[in-house]
Design an enzyme around this catalytic site. Structure first.
Site, mmCIF file in Angstrom:
data_model
loop_
_atom_site.group_PDB
_atom_site.id
_atom_site.type_symbol
_atom_site.label_atom_id
_atom_site.label_comp_id
_atom_site.label_asym_id
_atom_site.label_seq_id
_atom_site.Cartn_x
_atom_site.Cartn_y
_atom_site.Cartn_z
ATOM 1 C CG HIS A 18 0.571 -3.944 5.060
ATOM 2 N ND1 HIS A 18 0.838 -5.292 5.036
ATOM 3 C CD2 HIS A 18 1.232 -3.419 4.002
ATOM 4 C CE1 HIS A 18 1.611 -5.571 4.000
ATOM 5 N NE2 HIS A 18 1.877 -4.457 3.355
ATOM 6 C CE LYS A 42 -3.179 -21.099 -10.606
ATOM 7 N NZ LYS A 42 -4.500 -20.745 -10.290
ATOM 8 N NE ARG A 91 8.423 -1.429 3.599
ATOM 9 C CZ ARG A 91 8.041 -2.529 2.979
ATOM 10 N NH1 ARG A 91 7.953 -3.644 3.629
ATOM 11 N NH2 ARG A 91 7.746 -2.507 1.697
ATOM 12 C CB SER A 129 4.069 -9.484 3.100
ATOM 13 O OG SER A 129 3.116 -8.496 3.343
HETATM 14 P P1 ADP Z 1 3.386 -4.272 -2.870
HETATM 15 O O1 ADP Z 1 2.561 -3.128 -3.326
HETATM 16 O O2 ADP Z 1 4.820 -4.161 -3.264
HETATM 17 O O3 ADP Z 1 2.789 -5.607 -3.074
HETATM 18 P P2 ADP Z 1 2.853 -4.532 -0.030
HETATM 19 O O4 ADP Z 1 1.546 -5.199 -0.179
HETATM 20 O O5 ADP Z 1 3.880 -5.298 0.717
HETATM 21 O O6 ADP Z 1 3.523 -4.024 -1.331
HETATM 22 O O7 ADP Z 1 2.656 -3.131 0.669
HETATM 23 C C1 ADP Z 1 1.729 -2.163 0.251
HETATM 24 C C2 ADP Z 1 2.194 -0.797 0.707
HETATM 25 O O8 ADP Z 1 2.464 -0.816 2.103
HETATM 26 C C3 ADP Z 1 3.504 -0.327 0.066
HETATM 27 O O9 ADP Z 1 3.390 1.080 -0.106
HETATM 28 C C4 ADP Z 1 4.553 -0.656 1.076
HETATM 29 O O10 ADP Z 1 5.666 0.199 0.970
HETATM 30 C C5 ADP Z 1 3.779 -0.376 2.353
HETATM 31 N N1 ADP Z 1 4.330 -1.111 3.503
HETATM 32 C C6 ADP Z 1 4.579 -2.422 3.601
HETATM 33 N N2 ADP Z 1 5.096 -2.748 4.810
HETATM 34 C C7 ADP Z 1 5.175 -1.575 5.493
HETATM 35 C C8 ADP Z 1 5.656 -1.217 6.798
HETATM 36 N N3 ADP Z 1 6.174 -2.116 7.624
HETATM 37 N N4 ADP Z 1 5.583 0.076 7.159
HETATM 38 C C9 ADP Z 1 5.083 1.003 6.308
HETATM 39 N N5 ADP Z 1 4.636 0.742 5.068
HETATM 40 C C10 ADP Z 1 4.669 -0.536 4.657
#
Ligand code: ADP
Length: 161
Positions: A18, A42, A91, A129
């Site tokens: 992120h 929750k 990804r 995550s």
């Molecule tokens: P969500 O929106 O599904 O809850 P996340 O909080 O895990 O997703 O991620 C937010 C954004 O960051 C999404 O666009 C996800 O694809 C991207 N993302 C998560 N991990 C990575 C990573 N390792 N490399 C690049 N982008 C990522």
């Protein structure tokens, strides 16, 4: 006119993947708002207030990045913040179908809405995550997967037990 973008997600917790997207997107836009989805149920691991606080700590040296919490429709949050670009990280192929569907649906709800996909850096392509939570729950080392404030916070949680 200032170019304002939103980077929405759960960030439960924020990972190095992120952070990589945040740093790269912040170079493209005048202002980047990291938008943390509030707990709809929750099921989240960390409370949204903690997730926001951790991200604030992680991005404190990035001058054009701020962190906000949101719930409800993303298009409404985008309009309220006078942005029209949403950044998402991509990804492997696994992200594509869902992301494509969301991008099209958001544009249907708000035609000025654009989604900008940033390809994950190779070294973070495997990182999520969920993987961090799994490793953490099995007492594995997470230091190289998440920014330092997150690693410290998660360790402090374990020490409280
Ligand atoms: P969500 O929106 O599904 O809850 P996340 O909080 O895990 O997703 O991620 C937010 C954004 O960051 C999404 O666009 C996800 O694809 C991207 N993302 C998560 N991990 C990575 C990573 N390792 N490399 C690049 N982008 C990522």
């Amino acid at each position: 006119m200032k170019k304002i973008a939103i980077y929405p997600g759960s960030f439960d917790p924020i990972t190095n993947g992120h952070l990589d997207i945040i740093i790269r997107a912040a170079k493209i836009f005048d202002k980047l708002i990291v938008a943390v989805v509030r707990n709809v149920n929750k099921k989240s691991f960390l409370d949204s207030k903690i997730r926001v606080q951790l991200i604030k700590d992680v991005v404190k040296n990035l001058n054009n990045v701020c962190v906000k919490e949101f719930d409800g429709l993303l298009v409404n949050f985008v309009k309220a913040n006078k942005a029209n670009v949403v950044v998402r990280g991509l990804r492997a192929v696994s992200d594509f179908e869902y992301e494509f569907q969301m991008a099209l649906m958001n544009r249907k709800l708000y035609p000025e809405f654009e989604t900008l996909f940033i390809a994950s850096s190779e070294k973070f392509a495997y990182l999520s995550s969920n993987i961090v939570k799994e490793i953490y729950n099995l007492n594995g080392k997470i230091d190289c997967l998440v920014p330092e404030p997150v690693a410290n916070y998660l360790k402090s949680l374990k020490n409280q037990k």
